[in-house]
Scaffold this motif. Sequence first.
Motif, PDB file in Angstrom:
ATOM      1  N   ILE A  21       0.856  -1.189   0.000  1.00  6.87           N
ATOM      2  CA  ILE A  21       0.000   0.000   0.000  1.00  6.87           C
ATOM      3  C   ILE A  21       0.891   1.238   0.000  1.00  6.87           C
ATOM      4  CG2 ILE A  21      -1.763   1.317   1.250  1.00  6.87           C
ATOM      5  CD1 ILE A  21      -2.647  -1.341   2.530  1.00  6.87           C
ATOM      6  N   GLY A  22       0.639   2.148  -0.928  1.00 11.82           N
ATOM      7  CA  GLY A  22       1.364   3.414  -0.998  1.00 11.82           C
ATOM      8  C   GLY A  22       0.386   4.575  -1.034  1.00 11.82           C
ATOM      9  N   ASN A  23       0.333   5.338   0.032  1.00 13.53           N
ATOM     10  CA  ASN A  23      -0.587   6.478   0.122  1.00 13.53           C
ATOM     11  C   ASN A  23       0.175   7.790  -0.010  1.00 13.53           C
ATOM     12  OD1 ASN A  23      -2.737   4.795   0.484  1.00 13.53           O
ATOM     13  ND2 ASN A  23      -2.978   5.155   2.670  1.00 13.53           N
ATOM     14  N   SER A  24      -0.080   8.494  -1.085  1.00 12.26           N
ATOM     15  CA  SER A  24       0.584   9.778  -1.348  1.00 12.26           C
ATOM     16  C   SER A  24      -0.379  10.955  -1.376  1.00 12.26           C
ATOM     17  CB  SER A  24       1.318   9.732  -2.692  1.00 12.26           C
ATOM     18  OG  SER A  24       2.482   8.955  -2.609  1.00 12.26           O
ATOM     19  N   ASN A  25      -1.507  10.798  -2.053  1.00 10.86           N
ATOM     20  CA  ASN A  25      -2.417  11.915  -2.323  1.00 10.86           C
ATOM     21  C   ASN A  25      -3.508  12.022  -1.265  1.00 10.86           C
ATOM     22  OD1 ASN A  25      -1.086  12.713  -4.724  1.00 10.86           O
ATOM     23  ND2 ASN A  25      -2.015  10.962  -5.762  1.00 10.86           N
TER      24      ASN A  25
ATOM     25  N   ALA B 272       6.020   2.179  -3.208  1.00  6.71           N
ATOM     26  CA  ALA B 272       5.152   1.013  -3.335  1.00  6.71           C
ATOM     27  C   ALA B 272       5.337   0.331  -4.695  1.00  6.71           C
ATOM     28  CB  ALA B 272       3.697   1.418  -3.133  1.00  6.71           C
ATOM     29  N   LYS B 273       5.426   1.116  -5.741  1.00  6.86           N
ATOM     30  CA  LYS B 273       5.630   0.541  -7.070  1.00  6.86           C
ATOM     31  C   LYS B 273       6.971  -0.184  -7.170  1.00  6.86           C
ATOM     32  CE  LYS B 273       2.722   3.900  -9.460  1.00  6.86           C
ATOM     33  NZ  LYS B 273       2.685   5.007 -10.406  1.00  6.86           N
ATOM     34  N   LEU B 274       8.011   0.408  -6.592  1.00  4.78           N
ATOM     35  CA  LEU B 274       9.329  -0.222  -6.609  1.00  4.78           C
ATOM     36  C   LEU B 274       9.326  -1.524  -5.807  1.00  4.78           C
ATOM     37  CD1 LEU B 274      12.342  -0.195  -7.328  1.00  4.78           C
ATOM     38  CD2 LEU B 274      12.707   1.237  -5.304  1.00  4.78           C
ATOM     39  N   ILE B 275       8.730  -1.498  -4.624  1.00 10.49           N
ATOM     40  CA  ILE B 275       8.653  -2.706  -3.797  1.00 10.49           C
ATOM     41  C   ILE B 275       7.848  -3.783  -4.521  1.00 10.49           C
ATOM     42  CG2 ILE B 275       7.603  -3.654  -1.691  1.00 10.49           C
ATOM     43  CD1 ILE B 275      10.206  -2.283  -1.084  1.00 10.49           C
ATOM     44  N   SER B 276       6.744  -3.393  -5.152  1.00  2.21           N
ATOM     45  CA  SER B 276       5.913  -4.358  -5.885  1.00  2.21           C
ATOM     46  C   SER B 276       6.707  -5.041  -6.993  1.00  2.21           C
ATOM     47  CB  SER B 276       4.685  -3.667  -6.484  1.00  2.21           C
ATOM     48  OG  SER B 276       3.813  -3.240  -5.474  1.00  2.21           O
ATOM     49  N   ARG B 277       7.420  -4.257  -7.770  1.00  2.00           N
ATOM     50  CA  ARG B 277       8.241  -4.837  -8.847  1.00  2.00           C
ATOM     51  C   ARG B 277       9.298  -5.772  -8.284  1.00  2.00           C
ATOM     52  NH1 ARG B 277       8.041   0.432 -10.864  1.00  2.00           N
ATOM     53  NH2 ARG B 277      10.167   0.829 -10.170  1.00  2.00           N
TER      54      ARG B 277
ATOM     55  N   ILE C 148      -2.027  -1.493  -3.780  1.00  2.00           N
ATOM     56  CA  ILE C 148      -3.076  -0.480  -3.681  1.00  2.00           C
ATOM     57  C   ILE C 148      -2.401   0.875  -3.517  1.00  2.00           C
ATOM     58  CG2 ILE C 148      -5.082   0.337  -2.406  1.00  2.00           C
ATOM     59  CD1 ILE C 148      -5.431  -2.514  -1.382  1.00  2.00           C
ATOM     60  N   LEU C 149      -2.763   1.798  -4.375  1.00  2.00           N
ATOM     61  CA  LEU C 149      -2.214   3.148  -4.302  1.00  2.00           C
ATOM     62  C   LEU C 149      -3.328   4.102  -3.883  1.00  2.00           C
ATOM     63  CD1 LEU C 149      -0.086   3.086  -7.576  1.00  2.00           C
ATOM     64  CD2 LEU C 149       0.649   2.572  -5.239  1.00  2.00           C
ATOM     65  N   ASP C 150      -2.995   5.004  -2.957  1.00  2.00           N
ATOM     66  CA  ASP C 150      -3.940   5.997  -2.448  1.00  2.00           C
ATOM     67  C   ASP C 150      -5.221   5.343  -1.927  1.00  2.00           C
ATOM     68  OD1 ASP C 150      -2.199   8.114  -2.892  1.00  2.00           O
ATOM     69  OD2 ASP C 150      -2.871   8.361  -4.954  1.00  2.00           O
TER      70      ASP C 150
ATOM     71  N   PHE D 193       3.782 -10.981   3.180  1.00  2.00           N
ATOM     72  CA  PHE D 193       4.597  -9.778   3.292  1.00  2.00           C
ATOM     73  C   PHE D 193       3.663  -8.589   3.189  1.00  2.00           C
ATOM     74  CE2 PHE D 193       7.079  -6.286   1.608  1.00  2.00           C
ATOM     75  CZ  PHE D 193       8.294  -6.388   2.279  1.00  2.00           C
ATOM     76  N   VAL D 194       3.874  -7.597   4.044  1.00  2.00           N
ATOM     77  CA  VAL D 194       3.072  -6.377   3.990  1.00  2.00           C
ATOM     78  C   VAL D 194       4.015  -5.183   3.982  1.00  2.00           C
ATOM     79  CG1 VAL D 194       1.351  -4.946   5.157  1.00  2.00           C
ATOM     80  CG2 VAL D 194       1.155  -7.439   5.242  1.00  2.00           C
ATOM     81  N   PHE D 195       3.731  -4.243   3.081  1.00  2.00           N
ATOM     82  CA  PHE D 195       4.493  -2.998   3.008  1.00  2.00           C
ATOM     83  C   PHE D 195       3.497  -1.859   2.991  1.00  2.00           C
ATOM     84  CE2 PHE D 195       6.162   0.538   0.537  1.00  2.00           C
ATOM     85  CZ  PHE D 195       7.399   0.753   1.137  1.00  2.00           C
TER      86      PHE D 195
END
Length: 143
Positions: free
Chosen positions: A30-34, A49-54, A66-68, A95-97
């Motif tokens: 999960i990456g929450n920015s906005n 989040a995108k880097l970790i996912s890749r 999941i983003l935002d 794994f959870v990030f």
Amino acid sequence: MMWRSWIIGLAAIMFCWDDIHAETRIALVIGNSNYETPGWTLENPKNDAKLISRSLSTVGFQVHEILDASEDDMERAFKAHGDRLLEAGPDSVGFVFFAGHGIQESGLNFLIPVDARLTSRADVYGEAPRLGDLFRHLDRAGN
């Protein structure tokens, strides 16, 4: 003598290779920015989040990104992640990030969703999922 060690080591890796990669690997990222609250926007969480996912994908994880995420998104994602791990069985690896805002209130840790409207520390109880709730889903999975 050293070449024997290399041959034995290589044989051990080849013999165990299937076992090393046998478990199911499932990640929630999960990456929450906005954030909707003015001044809370963060530049890096979505990128992280995108880097970790890749990166996790390249080592064999099934990644659910999941983003935002809103509060509802996060709570559904926690439950779904626990369900996937439970279904995958006790040998699966989870794994959870999370990247974004978080807060601790009265000894409890909360992950702040992008739709949180916090005007006081007490608001966090109704606006953000507890980290402990995620852990309960992971414990239920039993792996």
